[in-house]
Enzyme design. Structure first.
Site, mmCIF file in Angstrom:
data_model
loop_
_atom_site.group_PDB
_atom_site.id
_atom_site.type_symbol
_atom_site.label_atom_id
_atom_site.label_comp_id
_atom_site.label_asym_id
_atom_site.label_seq_id
_atom_site.Cartn_x
_atom_site.Cartn_y
_atom_site.Cartn_z
ATOM 1 N N HIS A 1 0.851 -1.199 0.000
ATOM 2 C CA HIS A 1 0.000 0.000 0.000
ATOM 3 C C HIS A 1 0.877 1.235 0.000
ATOM 4 O O HIS A 1 1.957 1.250 0.587
ATOM 5 C CB HIS A 1 -0.983 0.008 1.175
ATOM 6 C CG HIS A 1 -0.353 -0.004 2.537
ATOM 7 N ND1 HIS A 1 0.051 1.153 3.189
ATOM 8 C CD2 HIS A 1 -0.063 -1.017 3.390
ATOM 9 C CE1 HIS A 1 0.550 0.850 4.372
ATOM 10 N NE2 HIS A 1 0.509 -0.463 4.519
ATOM 11 N N ASP B 1 6.604 0.926 5.996
ATOM 12 C CA ASP B 1 5.173 0.602 5.990
ATOM 13 C C ASP B 1 4.401 1.611 5.148
ATOM 14 O O ASP B 1 3.910 2.599 5.665
ATOM 15 C CB ASP B 1 4.667 0.614 7.438
ATOM 16 C CG ASP B 1 3.212 0.226 7.566
ATOM 17 O OD1 ASP B 1 2.702 -0.484 6.692
ATOM 18 O OD2 ASP B 1 2.579 0.647 8.548
ATOM 19 N N GLU C 1 -5.153 1.555 3.130
ATOM 20 C CA GLU C 1 -5.006 0.459 4.098
ATOM 21 C C GLU C 1 -4.931 0.979 5.524
ATOM 22 O O GLU C 1 -5.518 0.400 6.442
ATOM 23 C CB GLU C 1 -3.761 -0.363 3.760
ATOM 24 C CG GLU C 1 -3.656 -1.688 4.512
ATOM 25 C CD GLU C 1 -3.018 -1.559 5.890
ATOM 26 O OE1 GLU C 1 -3.196 -2.472 6.715
ATOM 27 O OE2 GLU C 1 -2.338 -0.535 6.144
ATOM 28 N N GLU C 2 -4.204 2.072 5.730
ATOM 29 C CA GLU C 2 -4.008 2.570 7.082
ATOM 30 C C GLU C 2 -5.285 3.143 7.691
ATOM 31 O O GLU C 2 -5.402 3.241 8.912
ATOM 32 C CB GLU C 2 -2.903 3.637 7.104
ATOM 33 C CG GLU C 2 -1.538 3.150 6.670
ATOM 34 C CD GLU C 2 -0.887 2.193 7.653
ATOM 35 O OE1 GLU C 2 -1.558 1.768 8.617
ATOM 36 O OE2 GLU C 2 0.288 1.857 7.452
ATOM 37 N N HIS D 1 4.427 3.422 12.303
ATOM 38 C CA HIS D 1 3.329 4.167 12.916
ATOM 39 C C HIS D 1 3.810 5.146 13.986
ATOM 40 O O HIS D 1 3.007 5.895 14.533
ATOM 41 C CB HIS D 1 2.271 3.238 13.539
ATOM 42 C CG HIS D 1 1.504 2.433 12.555
ATOM 43 N ND1 HIS D 1 0.263 1.910 12.822
ATOM 44 C CD2 HIS D 1 1.790 2.040 11.281
ATOM 45 C CE1 HIS D 1 -0.186 1.229 11.780
ATOM 46 N NE2 HIS D 1 0.740 1.300 10.828
ATOM 47 N N ASP E 1 -0.462 4.357 0.834
ATOM 48 C CA ASP E 1 -0.895 5.327 1.840
ATOM 49 C C ASP E 1 -0.129 5.080 3.128
ATOM 50 O O ASP E 1 0.391 3.985 3.359
ATOM 51 C CB ASP E 1 -2.402 5.248 2.077
ATOM 52 C CG ASP E 1 -2.822 3.984 2.811
ATOM 53 O OD1 ASP E 1 -2.507 2.893 2.303
ATOM 54 O OD2 ASP E 1 -3.459 4.083 3.883
#
Length: 459
Positions: free
Chosen positions: A95, A128, A161-162, A428, A97
């Site tokens: 992903h 990520d 996705e996030e 994150h 995003d």
């Protein structure tokens, strides 16, 4: 102790030669502030990132490249690279995003500027999962340079996705033929440790909800009314506190929280170091660390709407709101868990406070079939890319909702989860980073896997 280097071979040498290009492309991707939330960043940033991915696929000879307008208002990118006649089809997922950068001032270097420091590359999305996209591209380029890609490849890069809004899942359900494949490589997890090749066998599912508490028609002067007037913020704090036992274990009425993890264990001291737990602060919950993060539910209060300290007035609050995340292990239905969470929150309102709960996101947990031929091919590929190491199988506390959608749509497909999000990556969080050595070794792993999977399917 020196870390092992990839096994010397033409393919590994080709991957190594592609690393400067991989870094340059990752820098371009990280520069897009592609947080799929228009309340935080303009959607033009996500659109520009999607265009970049589409252009990269076209440049590699992909056909049918398309920007998929998914039902949640975002775009996923799709492309297909034909392989030899009769070859199996492998879907590669990542992903583009990213999570918001949080406190940009807390970053040592700008979050949307790839910066090399102490042997790692820092930037939001570096691991990520923009690094996952670069991993796929690097593996395919290496194969093309060393005789060709032996399978038909489909690539899909998700755009939300996030956010957990399910756009790609619903699009796939409406177009079930699009992502059909014999094997799926989800490039959105990571090794248990840098240098220790790992596949992820389980993912916890997730349900997210907002909980609102109302007690008054409006805020009141705390000196005139405080002491008798019901404080909505205090009521919310009590409601949220009911989600944890004294030892910090998650306690949602009706939800099993006693499962045990069988397999690779996570030593407590290693976890404390990875999580950067402050000295003297205890870990929460009971059982092994692996039990707590891979096999049991976990609740997290993600945010609270209340007055900030700076500028606060002496008032009794009339309303307050929080965003709550509940992770659930395989074997637990996320929909049912969401209902239990809502019922629990509503039942814990003190003083007759009015509590309302709204679900805002959900994804089911996932368990892979690690006995499939694809896993044997992946084990062999990892053994070559990481000399002296055997493939490990671990769980993952996070969620990738698309996995269950793909497993339902294509029950015969073999689904594997690898990636760049090892503990040092700090995904994150502020100062997210990726290990360039891991990017190189996993790109080689993926290239070797595609070769070996094609060979085992042909035999």
């Amino acid at each position: 102790m020196a870390r092992p280097t990839p096994h010397p071979s033409p393919l590994s040498a080709t991957v190594a030669s592609l690393m400067p290009r991989a870094r340059a492309e990752l820098a371009e991707l990280v520069a897009f502030r592609s947080v799929a939330d228009p309340a935080q960043f303009p959607m033009s940033e996500c659109e520009a990132a999607a265009d970049w991915v589409a252009d990269a696929l076209r440049a590699e000879g992909f056909e049918d490249v398309a920007l998929l307008d998914t039902p949640d208002g975002t775009q996923s990118v799709y492309g297909r690279l034909p392989g030899p006649p009769g070859a199996p089809t492998v879907l590669l997922y990542a992903h583009y995003d990213v999570q918001p950068p949080l406190d940009e001032a807390a970053w040592i270097s700008p979050p949307f500027e790839l910066t090399e420091r102490d042997g790692r590359w820092y930037g939001r999305g570096a691991a990520d999962c923009k690094g996952g996209l670069v991993m796929h591209l690097t593996a395919l380029r290496a194969l093309k340079a060393e005789g060709g890609v032996p399978v038909t490849v489909k690539v899909v890069a998700e755009g939300s996705e996030e956010q957990g809004t399910g756009g790609l899942e619903r699009y796939a359900e409406e177009h079930p033929e699009l992502l059909a494949a014999d094997a799926v490589v989800i490039g959105d997890t990571g090794n248990f440790r840098v240098g220790l090749p790992t596949v992820t066998a389980t993912l916890r599912g997730m349900t997210m909800a907002t909980v609102e508490v109302h007690t008054l028609e409006g805020n009141l002067h705390s000196g005139q009314f405080g002491g008798a007037a019901p404080d909505a913020l205090a009521a919310l704090i009590r409601v949220l506190d009911s989600l944890r036992a004294e030892d910090g274990s998650t306690t949602v009425d009706g939800l099993d929280a006693d499962a045990a993890w069988e397999g690779l264990q996570y030593e407590e001291e290693a976890f404390r170091e990875d999580a950067k737990v402050l000295n003297g602060v205890e870990l929460t919950g009971s059982g092994t660390v692996a039990d707590r993060i891979w096999a049991r539910p976990a609740v997290t209060v993600l945010g609270i709407d209340c007055p900030p300290v700076v500028g606060a007035t002496p008032s009794v609050q009339a309303s307050a709101r929080a965003l709550v995340s509940l992770r659930v292990p395989p074997g637990t239905d996320a929909t049912e868990a969401g209902k239990l969470l809502a019922a629990h929150l509503e039942s814990r309102a003190p003083w007759g406070a009015r509590v309302s709960v709204e679900q805002v996101g959900q994804g089911q947990p996932f368990r892979a079939d690690t006995g499939s031929p694809a896993y044997a091919a992946m084990a062999e590929a990892m053994r070559t890319a990481y000399p002296g190491e055997e493939m490990q199988t671990a769980g993952q506390g996070g969620s990738i909702p698309l996995c269950n959608t793909l497993a339902t749509l294509y029950p015969e497909a073999e689904i594997l989860l690898i990636g760049l999000s090892e503990p040092e990556a700090q995904i994150h969080a502020v100062n997210e980073s990726v290990s360039p050595q891991e990017l190189e070794r996993l790109s080689l792993t993926e290239a070797l896997f595609l070769r070996r999977y094609a060979a085992c399917r042909a035999s």
